[in-house]
Design a protein around this motif. Sequence first.
Motif, PDB file in Angstrom:
ATOM      1  N   UNK A   6       0.843  -1.198   0.000  1.00  0.00           N
ATOM      2  CA  UNK A   6       0.000   0.000   0.000  1.00  0.00           C
ATOM      3  C   UNK A   6       0.879   1.248   0.000  1.00  0.00           C
ATOM      4  N   UNK A   7       1.833   1.318   0.910  1.00  0.00           N
ATOM      5  CA  UNK A   7       2.708   2.494   1.008  1.00  0.00           C
ATOM      6  C   UNK A   7       3.508   2.721  -0.269  1.00  0.00           C
ATOM      7  N   UNK A   8       3.837   1.640  -0.961  1.00  0.00           N
ATOM      8  CA  UNK A   8       4.656   1.736  -2.171  1.00  0.00           C
ATOM      9  C   UNK A   8       3.839   2.007  -3.427  1.00  0.00           C
ATOM     10  N   UNK A   9       2.507   2.041  -3.288  1.00  0.00           N
ATOM     11  CA  UNK A   9       1.666   2.250  -4.473  1.00  0.00           C
ATOM     12  C   UNK A   9       0.769   3.477  -4.342  1.00  0.00           C
ATOM     13  N   UNK A  10      -0.243   3.382  -3.508  1.00  0.00           N
ATOM     14  CA  UNK A  10      -1.285   4.414  -3.466  1.00  0.00           C
ATOM     15  C   UNK A  10      -0.706   5.816  -3.257  1.00  0.00           C
ATOM     16  N   UNK A 103      -8.695   2.947  -2.884  1.00  0.00           N
ATOM     17  CA  UNK A 103      -8.124   1.642  -2.535  1.00  0.00           C
ATOM     18  C   UNK A 103      -7.516   1.725  -1.134  1.00  0.00           C
ATOM     19  N   UNK A 104      -7.841   0.753  -0.307  1.00  0.00           N
ATOM     20  CA  UNK A 104      -7.295   0.757   1.057  1.00  0.00           C
ATOM     21  C   UNK A 104      -6.225  -0.328   1.208  1.00  0.00           C
ATOM     22  N   UNK A 105      -5.532  -0.267   2.306  1.00  0.00           N
ATOM     23  CA  UNK A 105      -4.418  -1.200   2.550  1.00  0.00           C
ATOM     24  C   UNK A 105      -4.880  -2.653   2.523  1.00  0.00           C
ATOM     25  N   UNK A 106      -6.059  -2.926   3.021  1.00  0.00           N
ATOM     26  CA  UNK A 106      -6.568  -4.293   3.021  1.00  0.00           C
ATOM     27  C   UNK A 106      -6.743  -4.857   1.613  1.00  0.00           C
ATOM     28  N   UNK A 107      -7.110  -3.998   0.678  1.00  0.00           N
ATOM     29  CA  UNK A 107      -7.300  -4.455  -0.699  1.00  0.00           C
ATOM     30  C   UNK A 107      -5.971  -4.789  -1.385  1.00  0.00           C
ATOM     31  N   UNK A 108      -4.878  -4.316  -0.821  1.00  0.00           N
ATOM     32  CA  UNK A 108      -3.552  -4.623  -1.368  1.00  0.00           C
ATOM     33  C   UNK A 108      -2.811  -5.666  -0.543  1.00  0.00           C
ATOM     34  N   UNK A 109      -3.440  -6.138   0.525  1.00  0.00           N
ATOM     35  CA  UNK A 109      -2.810  -7.156   1.379  1.00  0.00           C
ATOM     36  C   UNK A 109      -2.530  -8.404   0.546  1.00  0.00           C
ATOM     37  N   UNK A 110      -1.334  -8.919   0.651  1.00  0.00           N
ATOM     38  CA  UNK A 110      -0.943 -10.120  -0.079  1.00  0.00           C
ATOM     39  C   UNK A 110      -0.574  -9.888  -1.528  1.00  0.00           C
ATOM     40  N   UNK A 111      -0.645  -8.644  -1.970  1.00  0.00           N
ATOM     41  CA  UNK A 111      -0.383  -8.373  -3.391  1.00  0.00           C
ATOM     42  C   UNK A 111       1.081  -8.536  -3.781  1.00  0.00           C
TER      43      UNK A 111
END
Length: 169
Positions: A6-10, A103-111
């Motif tokens: 999340x930190x590296x994208x959004x 988009x929230x951090x949970x939606x990117x979890x495991x990405x």
Amino acid sequence: MSVSMYQATVPVFIRGLRVVSNLLEKAQSHVEEAGIVPEIVLGAQLAPDMLDLTAQVQRASDTSKLSIERLSGVAAPRFEDNEVSFEQLQERIANTIAYIDSINAGQLAGSAQREVVLNWSDEGKKFSGDDYLLSFALPNFYFHVTLIHAILRNNGVVIGKLDFLGPYD
């Protein structure tokens, strides 16, 4: 310190898109103050075999939103690539930011481990999510942002390195 996907994208994509928006504002002011036909700058290219300013903005938008879509699984909006004015490009950037910001951090979890396939050929190119982000998505995004800056500089817009880097909060 570990950085989440999340930190590296959004926030990274949003910050870059805000830089693009600010560059476009400066370009529009330059065009208006100098009495230049906007289409001249919007259609400007850095080299004959490269895309023009409008297409570079469209690609920065597409790269950021499609990267988020591939990593989160949340469908990104589709745009028709029919922008012909600074105002329309600003609207596209704003719509791209709105999608990415949803988009929230949970939606990117495991990405980081999610498989991302780009279909450039019959067999496609496969990446893990983190490899896709670091070796393709972010370099591709910043390629287009850099070209936007370079095209505008080349066309007399008074911008510099700090305009590319953007504000620090």
